[in-house]
Design a protein around this motif. Structure first.
Motif, PDB file in Angstrom:
ATOM      1  N   GLY A   1       0.788  -1.222   0.000  1.00 60.54           N
ATOM      2  CA  GLY A   1       0.000   0.000   0.000  1.00 60.54           C
ATOM      3  C   GLY A   1       0.818   1.268   0.000  1.00 60.54           C
ATOM      4  O   GLY A   1       0.270   2.365  -0.132  1.00 60.54           O
ATOM      5  N   LEU A   2       2.148   1.148   0.131  1.00 55.92           N
ATOM      6  CA  LEU A   2       3.000   2.335   0.173  1.00 55.92           C
ATOM      7  C   LEU A   2       3.233   2.900  -1.225  1.00 55.92           C
ATOM      8  O   LEU A   2       3.261   2.168  -2.212  1.00 55.92           O
ATOM      9  CB  LEU A   2       4.354   1.992   0.806  1.00 55.92           C
ATOM     10  N   SER A   3       3.430   4.205  -1.286  1.00 57.28           N
ATOM     11  CA  SER A   3       3.780   4.837  -2.548  1.00 57.28           C
ATOM     12  C   SER A   3       5.211   4.461  -2.904  1.00 57.28           C
ATOM     13  O   SER A   3       6.003   4.092  -2.031  1.00 57.28           O
ATOM     14  CB  SER A   3       3.664   6.357  -2.430  1.00 57.28           C
ATOM     15  N   PRO A   4       5.590   4.544  -4.187  1.00 56.14           N
ATOM     16  CA  PRO A   4       6.971   4.225  -4.573  1.00 56.14           C
ATOM     17  C   PRO A   4       8.000   5.041  -3.801  1.00 56.14           C
ATOM     18  O   PRO A   4       9.058   4.529  -3.443  1.00 56.14           O
ATOM     19  CB  PRO A   4       6.995   4.570  -6.073  1.00 56.14           C
ATOM     20  N   GLU A   5       7.706   6.310  -3.517  1.00 62.23           N
ATOM     21  CA  GLU A   5       8.647   7.140  -2.758  1.00 62.23           C
ATOM     22  C   GLU A   5       8.862   6.590  -1.362  1.00 62.23           C
ATOM     23  O   GLU A   5       9.995   6.550  -0.859  1.00 62.23           O
ATOM     24  CB  GLU A   5       8.139   8.583  -2.666  1.00 62.23           C
ATOM     25  N   LYS A   6       7.764   6.151  -0.722  1.00 58.98           N
ATOM     26  CA  LYS A   6       7.869   5.613   0.638  1.00 58.98           C
ATOM     27  C   LYS A   6       8.606   4.274   0.642  1.00 58.98           C
ATOM     28  O   LYS A   6       9.350   3.967   1.579  1.00 58.98           O
ATOM     29  CB  LYS A   6       6.470   5.452   1.244  1.00 58.98           C
ATOM     30  N   ILE A   7       8.382   3.490  -0.405  1.00 57.25           N
ATOM     31  CA  ILE A   7       9.114   2.226  -0.498  1.00 57.25           C
ATOM     32  C   ILE A   7      10.599   2.503  -0.666  1.00 57.25           C
ATOM     33  O   ILE A   7      11.447   1.831  -0.061  1.00 57.25           O
ATOM     34  CB  ILE A   7       8.581   1.374  -1.674  1.00 57.25           C
ATOM     35  N   LEU A   8      10.950   3.483  -1.490  1.00 59.29           N
ATOM     36  CA  LEU A   8      12.352   3.848  -1.691  1.00 59.29           C
ATOM     37  C   LEU A   8      12.973   4.310  -0.370  1.00 59.29           C
ATOM     38  O   LEU A   8      14.111   3.965  -0.050  1.00 59.29           O
ATOM     39  CB  LEU A   8      12.458   4.957  -2.740  1.00 59.29           C
TER      40      LEU A   8
ATOM     41  N   LYS B   1      11.938   3.444   2.619  1.00 61.61           N
ATOM     42  CA  LYS B   1      12.026   2.262   3.482  1.00 61.61           C
ATOM     43  C   LYS B   1      13.236   1.414   3.099  1.00 61.61           C
ATOM     44  O   LYS B   1      13.938   0.887   3.970  1.00 61.61           O
ATOM     45  CB  LYS B   1      10.733   1.443   3.356  1.00 61.61           C
ATOM     46  N   TRP B   2      13.471   1.290   1.793  1.00 63.81           N
ATOM     47  CA  TRP B   2      14.634   0.543   1.306  1.00 63.81           C
ATOM     48  C   TRP B   2      15.941   1.190   1.780  1.00 63.81           C
ATOM     49  O   TRP B   2      16.854   0.506   2.221  1.00 63.81           O
ATOM     50  CB  TRP B   2      14.598   0.499  -0.222  1.00 63.81           C
ATOM     51  N   MET B   3      16.007   2.495   1.703  1.00 65.55           N
ATOM     52  CA  MET B   3      17.215   3.208   2.130  1.00 65.55           C
ATOM     53  C   MET B   3      17.475   3.000   3.619  1.00 65.55           C
ATOM     54  O   MET B   3      18.600   2.694   4.037  1.00 65.55           O
ATOM     55  CB  MET B   3      17.063   4.698   1.812  1.00 65.55           C
ATOM     56  N   ASN B   4      16.430   3.133   4.438  1.00 65.70           N
ATOM     57  CA  ASN B   4      16.590   2.944   5.887  1.00 65.70           C
ATOM     58  C   ASN B   4      16.938   1.507   6.244  1.00 65.70           C
ATOM     59  O   ASN B   4      17.653   1.251   7.219  1.00 65.70           O
ATOM     60  CB  ASN B   4      15.308   3.377   6.612  1.00 65.70           C
ATOM     61  N   PHE B   5      16.448   0.563   5.439  1.00 65.03           N
ATOM     62  CA  PHE B   5      16.771  -0.848   5.658  1.00 65.03           C
ATOM     63  C   PHE B   5      18.283  -1.065   5.563  1.00 65.03           C
ATOM     64  O   PHE B   5      18.890  -1.724   6.415  1.00 65.03           O
ATOM     65  CB  PHE B   5      16.034  -1.694   4.614  1.00 65.03           C
ATOM     66  N   HIS B   6      18.905  -0.497   4.531  1.00 66.13           N
ATOM     67  CA  HIS B   6      20.346  -0.655   4.357  1.00 66.13           C
ATOM     68  C   HIS B   6      21.142   0.205   5.345  1.00 66.13           C
ATOM     69  O   HIS B   6      22.215  -0.197   5.807  1.00 66.13           O
ATOM     70  CB  HIS B   6      20.740  -0.321   2.926  1.00 66.13           C
ATOM     71  N   LEU B   7      20.617   1.382   5.672  1.00 69.09           N
ATOM     72  CA  LEU B   7      21.318   2.243   6.632  1.00 69.09           C
ATOM     73  C   LEU B   7      21.379   1.590   8.007  1.00 69.09           C
ATOM     74  O   LEU B   7      22.384   1.707   8.715  1.00 69.09           O
ATOM     75  CB  LEU B   7      20.614   3.602   6.725  1.00 69.09           C
ATOM     76  N   LYS B   8      20.317   0.892   8.371  1.00 68.08           N
ATOM     77  CA  LYS B   8      20.298   0.195   9.656  1.00 68.08           C
ATOM     78  C   LYS B   8      21.350  -0.909   9.671  1.00 68.08           C
ATOM     79  O   LYS B   8      22.068  -1.107  10.664  1.00 68.08           O
ATOM     80  CB  LYS B   8      18.905  -0.390   9.907  1.00 68.08           C
ATOM     81  N   LYS B   9      21.468  -1.636   8.548  1.00 66.52           N
ATOM     82  CA  LYS B   9      22.489  -2.683   8.457  1.00 66.52           C
ATOM     83  C   LYS B   9      23.892  -2.095   8.521  1.00 66.52           C
ATOM     84  O   LYS B   9      24.815  -2.717   9.038  1.00 66.52           O
ATOM     85  CB  LYS B   9      22.330  -3.469   7.148  1.00 66.52           C
TER      86      LYS B   9
ATOM     87  N   VAL C   1      16.032   8.173   7.986  1.00 65.88           N
ATOM     88  CA  VAL C   1      15.756   9.145   6.925  1.00 65.88           C
ATOM     89  C   VAL C   1      14.242   9.243   6.745  1.00 65.88           C
ATOM     90  O   VAL C   1      13.575   8.250   6.451  1.00 65.88           O
ATOM     91  CB  VAL C   1      16.418   8.733   5.599  1.00 65.88           C
ATOM     92  N   THR C   2      13.706  10.433   6.942  1.00 61.73           N
ATOM     93  CA  THR C   2      12.262  10.634   6.828  1.00 61.73           C
ATOM     94  C   THR C   2      11.888  11.470   5.609  1.00 61.73           C
ATOM     95  O   THR C   2      10.715  11.654   5.315  1.00 61.73           O
ATOM     96  CB  THR C   2      11.712  11.330   8.088  1.00 61.73           C
ATOM     97  N   ASN C   3      12.899  12.016   4.920  1.00 63.96           N
ATOM     98  CA  ASN C   3      12.628  12.815   3.729  1.00 63.96           C
ATOM     99  C   ASN C   3      13.855  12.791   2.821  1.00 63.96           C
ATOM    100  O   ASN C   3      14.919  12.313   3.214  1.00 63.96           O
ATOM    101  CB  ASN C   3      12.257  14.254   4.101  1.00 63.96           C
ATOM    102  N   PHE C   4      13.687  13.301   1.612  1.00 66.28           N
ATOM    103  CA  PHE C   4      14.794  13.341   0.653  1.00 66.28           C
ATOM    104  C   PHE C   4      15.391  14.745   0.567  1.00 66.28           C
ATOM    105  O   PHE C   4      15.980  15.111  -0.446  1.00 66.28           O
ATOM    106  CB  PHE C   4      14.320  12.884  -0.729  1.00 66.28           C
TER     107      PHE C   4
END
Length: 714
Positions: free
Chosen positions: A267-274, A276-284, A291-294
């Motif tokens: 249900g997320l917009s492509p921007e929100k998925i992007l 989420k993807w960025m934060n996934f790798h940043l956490k690792k 990151v809450t904005n671009f």
């Protein structure tokens, strides 16, 4: 939400060309608010109105505006009409531009942009879009003579004026959207051909998800920088984010912890998925922030450094994180990205200044080059199970694009998730049936209490019944629960209702006679028969329609010059049918029909889609002026003027100027369309935003009632 009001027309064509319909509507409303009891507006009352306009309020005091008006108008107590008001507005705007140009201490933001009183153009964003176009279209047979574009000039806007460039950019974003055989690509285009290209562009942009309700063909013909860049920005964004969904990239399922979160991810917009993807790798990578904005969250470049180090450790450099100066770190980040084959479309300054659009494009490019996601077979197989079957997926796409084309405040990313709280459906109902929604009894998202969602959806069902949609034993909770087939059946009925109402409104001289499916069928057959051709369709399920020939003949009947018969096949094999179907879609959009179908929908003769496509052509045709028969006039000639700009609601805009011998030279002669006095002589007194879209279905359904009934039985 207000109901639709017809487009604002100004007798002075040059004056009208200085404003978009959105601006004209707003200014007309404000002008009328100043009328006195006699329905007149006096010049003396205008300064107070101007100071309320944000565009002038920060530039002039009321006294300064009054003095300016005194220079223009000798008698401040004289009456002024709307056109006089517009001329005064432009004069004040020019004074403001001059004043703005003389400011010695302008901000760094203004220095970095081309500024007008109404709009600002980011030179950095312009440079990115130009670089993107130069990269993807440099080998295009037609455009390579004009490329590369110099971003420091206005070449981009000048090249966009013929419409060819914008159509090509759409095909880069989603290949095959436009049949390039339908694009007019002569070296010198007449106004009618140029208008066709822009109409094709705008309707195709809607069909891939762009919001174009405030952009008209005249805006593109004039190459208005802020509107051209705004459209190109949306198109490129769609291209960059195209893979950010589970269907295209099932590996994205790795971003969620358990199976229950997958629907939320969908249900997320492509921007929100992007994001989420960025934060996934940043956490690792051990990055402590989220990151809450671009924009501001990326200014220091640290997040980029961590992201690239975890995605491409082979190019990792300790100097990036050790850099004290954000600009220096940003430069090292870009060098790292280049080693990953990411093109340098932005500068260190763009990162430091937090340009949201440029950062979004940069992160999307990194994702495309290396997403760093694993291929966990168990998770991916589950994600594939979550993916809808083809029929539901295609219908979801159709209704989603249709809703987004209506110009409502909300934007639909995932139809089934986004409509569950009822708010978007209420917005659609208010657009389809103005003033039908009681907004005092509606709750705007975010909605925490479940019963509020049910209340919204109950009102949706209640209004649907008032519109005589078939909703037996259907309750608001069914929508809240996300019953997909019920949601699709409801939206199909709503779309069909809107379609028939619009056709009914165009036939107001017939005392509001209800329009039926049979009327649409009869009109289409009569139109084609009137050209001397023998093709007829027995019903909207007639399998002979799969060849595409009937629709090409229908399109030719309503506008003889729009079909190039040299490009039409016999439609006997699947390949020939596909060529015809692809051509039909682009020709219809080129004419002015806003539709969301695919070639397969014509080839498979899907009943609902065929009905909507036919109605769309009928709706366009009935809006056109019809001339008296004149034996001295060529069949394709027309006295139609230049197309009006679309309103804020996104009207179809493709009235054609008079044909010229040069224009007709490349078209095969086609029988003149019949002039039907009981249909075509009716001019639309109001042009509304119902864009008749084609419901994409892979199975024949006899009618909307049976659709809903089958859901009730489930």
């Amino acid at each position: 939400m207000s109901s639709f009001v017809g487009g604002v027309l100004v007798s002075d064509q040059w004056l009208q060309s200085q404003f978009t319909q959105v601006e004209l509507r707003s200014l007309k409303a404000k002008f009328l608010s100043m009328e006195n009891q006699n329905g007149k507006v006096k010049v003396v009352n205008l300064p107070s109105l101007m100071t309320k306009l944000k565009v002038f309020s920060e530039m002039f005091s009321e006294e300064e505006i009054r003095r300016s008006f005194e220079e223009i108008h000798s008698d401040m107590n004289s009456e002024i009409d709307f056109e006089g008001f517009l001329k005064t507005y432009l004069d004040l705007q020019n004074r403001g531009n001059a004043k703005l140009g003389n400011l010695k201490n302008s901000s760094s933001f203004l220095k970095a942009t081309t500024t007008t009183l109404l709009h600002t153009i980011s030179q950095s964003e312009k440079a990115l879009y130009v670089a993107h176009i130069n990269s993807y279209l440099r080998d295009d047979p037609f455009l390579k003579q004009f490329l590369p574009i110099d971003p420091s000039t206005n070449a981009l806007f000048n090249l966009a004026k013929d419409g060819v460039l914008l159509c090509k950019v759409i095909n880069v974003a989603l290949p095959g959207t436009i049949d390039e055989r339908a694009i007019n690509t002569k070296q010198v285009l007449n106004p009618w051909e140029r208008n066709e290209n822009h109409t094709l562009c705008l309707n195709s942009a809607k069909a891939i998800g762009c919001t174009v309700v405030n952009i008209g063909t005249q805006d593109l013909v004039e190459g208005r920088p802020h509107l051209v860049l705004g459209l190109i920005s949306q198109i490129i964004k769609i291209q960059l984010l195209a893979d950010l969904n589970l269907r295209t990239t099932p590996q994205l399922v790795e971003l969620v912890e358990d199976k229950d979160d997958i629907e939320e991810l969908m249900g997320l917009s492509p921007e929100k998925i992007l994001q989420k993807w960025m934060n996934f790798h940043l956490k690792k990578a051990g990055y402590k922030k989220t990151v809450t904005n671009f924009s501001s969250d990326l200014k220091d470049g640290e997040a980029y450094a961590y992201l690239l180090n975890v995605l491409a450790p082979e190019h990792c450099s300790p100097a990036t994180l050790d850099a004290k100066d954000p600009a220096e770190r940003a430069n090292l980040v870009l060098e790292h990205a280049e080693k990953m084959d990411c093109k340098r479309y932005l500068t260190p300054k763009d990162i430091v200044e937090g340009s949201a659009n440029l950062n979004l494009a940069f992160v999307a490019q990194i994702f495309q080059q290396r997403n760093g996601l694993s291929t966990d077979n168990k998770k991916i197989s589950f994600a594939e199970m979550m993916t809808d079957d083809e029929q539901i997926s295609r219908e979801e796409r159709c209704f989603r694009l249709w809703i987004n084309s209506l110009g409502i405040a909300s934007y639909v990313n995932n139809l089934f998730e986004d409509v569950r709280n009822g708010w978007i459906l209420l917005e659609v109902l208010d657009k389809v049936s103005p003033r039908s929604v009681n907004w005092k009894h509606a709750t705007k998202p975010p909605i925490k209490m479940p019963f509020r969602k049910v209340e919204n959806c109950n009102q949706v069902i209640r209004i649907g019944r008032q519109l005589k949609l078939s909703l037996v034993n259907v309750a608001g909770n069914d929508i809240v629960q996300g019953n997909k087939k019920l949601i699709l059946a409801f939206l199909w009925q709503l779309m069909r209702f809107n379609m028939l109402q619009l056709l009914k409104n165009l036939r107001s001289r017939f005392q509001g006679k209800e329009i039926t499916d049979a009327d649409i069928l009869s009109w289409a057959n009569k139109k084609v028969k009137g050209t001397g051709r023998k093709s007829q369709m027995e019903s909207f399920k007639d399998k002979s329609l799969s060849s595409g020939l009937f629709f090409l003949e229908l399109l030719s009947a309503v506008e003889p010059r729009v079909v190039n018969w040299n490009l039409v096949t016999k439609g006997e094999t699947n390949d020939e049918k596909r060529l015809n179907a692809t051509y039909i879609i682009s020709v219809a959009r080129k004419l002015g029909c806003s539709i969301f179908l695919l070639p397969e929908d014509i080839m498979q003769v899907n009943q609902k889609m065929i009905l909507s496509l036919t109605a769309s052509i009928m709706y366009w045709s009935l809006q056109q002026p019809v001339e008296e028969s004149d034996s001295s006039q060529s069949p394709g000639a027309s006295s139609r003027g230049a197309s009006p700009e679309p309103s804020i609601d996104g009207i179809n805009d493709s009235l054609s100027p008079a044909s010229s011998p040069a224009a007709n030279a490349s078209w095969e002669a086609s029988p003149a369309p019949s002039i039907s006095t009981d249909h075509d002589s009716l001019l639309a007194t109001e042009v509304s935003n119902m864009i008749i879209d084609d419901v994409i279905s892979t199975s024949d359904v006899d009618n909307a009632d049976s659709d809903t009934q089958s859901q009730n039985e489930r």
